[in-house]
Design a protein around this motif. Structure first.
Motif, mmCIF file in Angstrom:
data_model
loop_
_atom_site.group_PDB
_atom_site.id
_atom_site.type_symbol
_atom_site.label_atom_id
_atom_site.label_comp_id
_atom_site.label_asym_id
_atom_site.label_seq_id
_atom_site.Cartn_x
_atom_site.Cartn_y
_atom_site.Cartn_z
ATOM 1 N N PHE A 196 0.847 -1.194 0.000
ATOM 2 C CA PHE A 196 0.000 0.000 0.000
ATOM 3 C C PHE A 196 0.883 1.243 0.000
ATOM 4 C CE2 PHE A 196 0.934 -0.328 4.470
ATOM 5 C CZ PHE A 196 0.787 0.937 5.018
ATOM 6 N N LEU A 197 0.277 2.351 -0.399
ATOM 7 C CA LEU A 197 0.968 3.624 -0.506
ATOM 8 C C LEU A 197 0.340 4.642 0.429
ATOM 9 C CD1 LEU A 197 0.767 3.839 -4.409
ATOM 10 C CD2 LEU A 197 2.759 3.033 -3.130
ATOM 11 N N VAL A 198 1.159 5.434 1.080
ATOM 12 C CA VAL A 198 0.668 6.605 1.797
ATOM 13 C C VAL A 198 0.838 7.781 0.848
ATOM 14 C CG1 VAL A 198 1.041 8.172 3.735
ATOM 15 C CG2 VAL A 198 1.179 5.698 4.078
ATOM 16 N N VAL A 199 -0.279 8.365 0.424
ATOM 17 C CA VAL A 199 -0.296 9.351 -0.663
ATOM 18 C C VAL A 199 -0.741 10.711 -0.138
ATOM 19 C CG1 VAL A 199 -1.256 9.886 -2.931
ATOM 20 C CG2 VAL A 199 -0.881 7.493 -2.267
ATOM 21 N N ALA A 200 0.013 11.743 -0.511
ATOM 22 C CA ALA A 200 -0.354 13.120 -0.172
ATOM 23 C C ALA A 200 -1.076 13.742 -1.357
ATOM 24 C CB ALA A 200 0.887 13.926 0.172
ATOM 25 N N ALA A 201 -2.274 14.290 -1.108
ATOM 26 C CA ALA A 201 -3.055 14.918 -2.175
ATOM 27 C C ALA A 201 -3.840 16.093 -1.605
ATOM 28 C CB ALA A 201 -4.002 13.902 -2.813
ATOM 29 N N LYS A 202 -4.276 16.970 -2.483
ATOM 30 C CA LYS A 202 -5.020 18.152 -2.060
ATOM 31 C C LYS A 202 -6.514 17.972 -2.266
ATOM 32 C CE LYS A 202 -1.843 22.027 -2.161
ATOM 33 N NZ LYS A 202 -1.549 23.375 -2.728
ATOM 34 N N ALA A 203 -7.233 17.970 -1.166
ATOM 35 C CA ALA A 203 -8.696 18.000 -1.210
ATOM 36 C C ALA A 203 -9.143 19.455 -1.120
ATOM 37 C CB ALA A 203 -9.261 17.185 -0.048
ATOM 38 N N ALA A 204 -10.446 19.692 -1.280
ATOM 39 C CA ALA A 204 -10.954 21.067 -1.183
ATOM 40 C C ALA A 204 -10.654 21.664 0.188
ATOM 41 C CB ALA A 204 -12.461 21.073 -1.459
ATOM 42 N N GLU A 205 -10.624 20.806 1.218
ATOM 43 C CA GLU A 205 -10.390 21.277 2.589
ATOM 44 C C GLU A 205 -8.915 21.484 2.906
ATOM 45 O OE1 GLU A 205 -14.049 18.609 2.528
ATOM 46 O OE2 GLU A 205 -12.042 18.654 1.618
ATOM 47 N N GLY A 206 -8.029 20.997 2.029
ATOM 48 C CA GLY A 206 -6.603 21.125 2.279
ATOM 49 C C GLY A 206 -5.865 19.801 2.078
ATOM 50 N N LEU A 207 -4.567 19.797 2.375
ATOM 51 C CA LEU A 207 -3.741 18.604 2.183
ATOM 52 C C LEU A 207 -4.266 17.443 3.020
ATOM 53 C CD1 LEU A 207 -1.071 17.759 0.689
ATOM 54 C CD2 LEU A 207 0.058 18.051 2.893
ATOM 55 N N THR A 208 -4.363 16.280 2.376
ATOM 56 C CA THR A 208 -4.902 15.086 3.032
ATOM 57 C C THR A 208 -4.030 13.892 2.675
ATOM 58 O OG1 THR A 208 -7.131 16.015 2.811
ATOM 59 C CG2 THR A 208 -6.967 13.667 3.335
ATOM 60 N N LEU A 209 -3.860 12.969 3.630
ATOM 61 C CA LEU A 209 -3.103 11.746 3.386
ATOM 62 C C LEU A 209 -4.064 10.573 3.232
ATOM 63 C CD1 LEU A 209 -0.062 11.994 5.850
ATOM 64 C CD2 LEU A 209 -0.263 12.826 3.506
ATOM 65 N N PHE A 210 -3.753 9.690 2.280
ATOM 66 C CA PHE A 210 -4.582 8.523 1.999
ATOM 67 C C PHE A 210 -3.725 7.263 2.006
ATOM 68 C CE2 PHE A 210 -6.471 12.146 -0.127
ATOM 69 C CZ PHE A 210 -7.835 12.025 0.141
ATOM 70 N N ALA A 211 -4.310 6.151 2.450
ATOM 71 C CA ALA A 211 -3.688 4.830 2.319
ATOM 72 C C ALA A 211 -4.329 4.150 1.117
ATOM 73 C CB ALA A 211 -3.905 4.007 3.582
ATOM 74 N N VAL A 212 -3.536 3.931 0.074
ATOM 75 C CA VAL A 212 -4.053 3.375 -1.187
ATOM 76 C C VAL A 212 -3.444 1.998 -1.419
ATOM 77 C CG1 VAL A 212 -4.270 3.724 -3.667
ATOM 78 C CG2 VAL A 212 -4.268 5.709 -2.126
ATOM 79 N N GLU A 213 -4.297 0.983 -1.585
ATOM 80 C CA GLU A 213 -3.803 -0.370 -1.800
ATOM 81 C C GLU A 213 -3.241 -0.530 -3.205
ATOM 82 O OE1 GLU A 213 -5.965 -3.629 -0.223
ATOM 83 O OE2 GLU A 213 -7.158 -2.363 1.124
ATOM 84 N N LYS A 214 -2.283 -1.448 -3.356
ATOM 85 C CA LYS A 214 -1.534 -1.582 -4.607
ATOM 86 C C LYS A 214 -2.400 -2.011 -5.789
ATOM 87 C CE LYS A 214 -0.218 -6.420 -3.800
ATOM 88 N NZ LYS A 214 0.904 -7.368 -3.681
ATOM 89 N N ASP A 215 -3.513 -2.692 -5.526
ATOM 90 C CA ASP A 215 -4.344 -3.189 -6.624
ATOM 91 C C ASP A 215 -5.538 -2.281 -6.929
ATOM 92 O OD1 ASP A 215 -5.691 -3.673 -4.302
ATOM 93 O OD2 ASP A 215 -6.069 -5.800 -4.673
ATOM 94 N N ALA A 216 -5.484 -1.020 -6.465
ATOM 95 C CA ALA A 216 -6.581 -0.081 -6.714
ATOM 96 C C ALA A 216 -6.720 0.184 -8.208
ATOM 97 C CB ALA A 216 -6.324 1.231 -5.969
ATOM 98 N N ASN A 217 -7.951 0.237 -8.693
ATOM 99 C CA ASN A 217 -8.200 0.524 -10.107
ATOM 100 C C ASN A 217 -7.705 1.924 -10.466
ATOM 101 O OD1 ASN A 217 -9.447 -1.946 -10.620
ATOM 102 N ND2 ASN A 217 -11.451 -1.179 -9.983
ATOM 103 N N GLY A 218 -7.043 2.029 -11.619
ATOM 104 C CA GLY A 218 -6.538 3.323 -12.076
ATOM 105 C C GLY A 218 -5.137 3.640 -11.619
ATOM 106 N N LEU A 219 -4.501 2.700 -10.922
ATOM 107 C CA LEU A 219 -3.140 2.907 -10.432
ATOM 108 C C LEU A 219 -2.159 2.275 -11.421
ATOM 109 C CD1 LEU A 219 -2.054 4.225 -7.802
ATOM 110 C CD2 LEU A 219 -1.863 1.926 -6.854
ATOM 111 N N ALA A 220 -1.273 3.087 -11.990
ATOM 112 C CA ALA A 220 -0.271 2.593 -12.948
ATOM 113 C C ALA A 220 1.113 2.834 -12.366
ATOM 114 C CB ALA A 220 -0.415 3.297 -14.286
#
Length: 371
Positions: free
Chosen positions: A164-188
């Motif tokens: 899994f990946l710990v991913v930093a991304a910007k939501a409307a509310e501000g910077l947010t961290l997500f745990a994304v599993e390796k087999d998630a659809n759309g992940l290349a």
């Protein structure tokens, strides 16, 4: 706190040093996996042994099955990893990602695998050619009861091997961290071999859907968590560079005691003695700065962030000095693959860039002091 190890910490150092020298040696790990063009760049069997030794649980709270220790103890292990150039997920998974999961319900999902050495994680923050966490542009748009992640990350160490990946991304509310599993659809994921033979990754997020449970902490509150994660990672990288520089110096001094020129050992030449003494003093300063940074992190001090930047910058410049002096004092053979000194130079380049190079941290330190 005094700038030396306690009795328990010294025992951990001795244990880690013996283990890394035996199981994590260059010929047994780095050269072995490099020469086989391993897609991961490290051995999963060794990672399991890290779990058996308890190293993977150093920063994990006792309530979650870990040792409940701190950044100083993690740094002790990392210094020995650096000394042996041992390829492993320890810095990213057991230090940075474990710090990200601290206090999150997601720790119940991922910590058991990390503790046992079965799970590998990666930290996906950087998007440009240099480390600039303040410039994260990846978008996290609301979608149903979750989010849609769109953007690209690069220099994701062990990203191609991660569960899994710990991913930093910007939501409307501000910077947010997500745990994304390796087999998630759309992940290349594209694995890329780095200069030191480790494997990084370029990762495209093409509308990756995650539910609300994937958020680490609170939506829009990721900046504080990321700052904590990066501080732990930077201090850990500094420890690894101190170990790397120390090993490069020891290797060079041994060579100076053996190589003869004009009928004399080259270690008798005063100019080389002066350069070796200078390198020794620089390494001791870097080691002290790193230990102080980790002590402040463990205390929760407000001064920790600045000291971490001091440690990362000083350790980076010192490890570079160590490998450059090592290659030069070895002469022409220092540039051959037969001698390990060149491998230390390659690892130094990757570690210097990881979590920000010396110039990044010098600038950061200046800004923290109002310049």
């Amino acid at each position: 706190m005094p700038l030396y190890l306690t009795e328990d910490q010294a025992m951990l150092r001795d244990s880690a040093r013996e283990f890394m020298a035996a199981e994590g040696a260059i010929a047994k790990q780095l050269r072995h996996w490099r020469d086989r063009n391993c897609k991961d760049g490290f051995g999963h069997g060794l990672w399991k042994q890290f779990g058996e030794m308890g190293f993977t649980g150093i920063l994990v709270d006792e309530a979650d099955g870990g040792l409940g220790l701190g950044n100083v103890e993690a740094g002790i292990v990392l210094e020995e990893i650096g000394r042996n150039l041992t390829p492993s997920p320890f810095l990213i998974t057991a230090v940075a990602v474990v710090e990200a999961l601290r206090g999150s319900p997601l720790r119940e999902r991922w910590l058991p695998g990390i503790l046992s050495g079965d799970t590998v994680a990666a930290l996906a923050v950087d998007e440009g050619p240099k480390h600039r966490p303040e410039a994260v542009a990846m978008q996290a748009d609301r979608s149903g009861n979750g989010f849609r992640l769109t953007g690209r990350k690069q220099f994701v160490v062990q990203g191609a091997s991660a569960d899994f990946l710990v991913v930093a991304a910007k939501a409307a509310e501000g910077l947010t961290l997500f745990a994304v599993e390796k087999d998630a659809n759309g992940l290349a994921i594209e694995g890329v071999r780095l200069a030191d033979s480790s494997i990084g990754a370029r990762i495209d997020f093409e509308g990756v859907e995650v539910d609300a449970d994937a958020v680490i902490g609170e939506v829009g509150q990721g900046e504080a968590i990321l700052r904590r994660v990066l501080a732990a990672g930077r201090a850990g990288a500094a420890s690894e560079m101190v170990g790397l520089g120390s090993a490069a110096m020891d290797m060079t001094v041994d060579y100076l005691k053996q190589r003869k020129q004009f009928g004399r050992l080259i270690g008798e030449f005063q100019a080389l003695q002066h350069r070796s003494a200078h390198l020794y003093s620089e390494l001791e300063i870097a080691r002290s700065a790193t230990l102080k940074a980790q002590q402040l992190l463990d205390e929760g001090s407000e001064e920790a962030e600045a000291m971490v930047s001091v440690a990362k910058a000083k350790a980076g410049r010192t490890s570079t000095l160590a490998v450059q002096e090592g290659v030069q004092m070895h002469g022409g053979i220092g540039m051959t693959d037969e001698y390990d000194i060149g491998l230390y130079m390659k690892r130094d380049r990757v570690l210097n860039e990881l979590f920000g190079d010396a110039n990044y941290h010098a600038d950061k330190l200046a800004r923290l002091n109002g310049y």
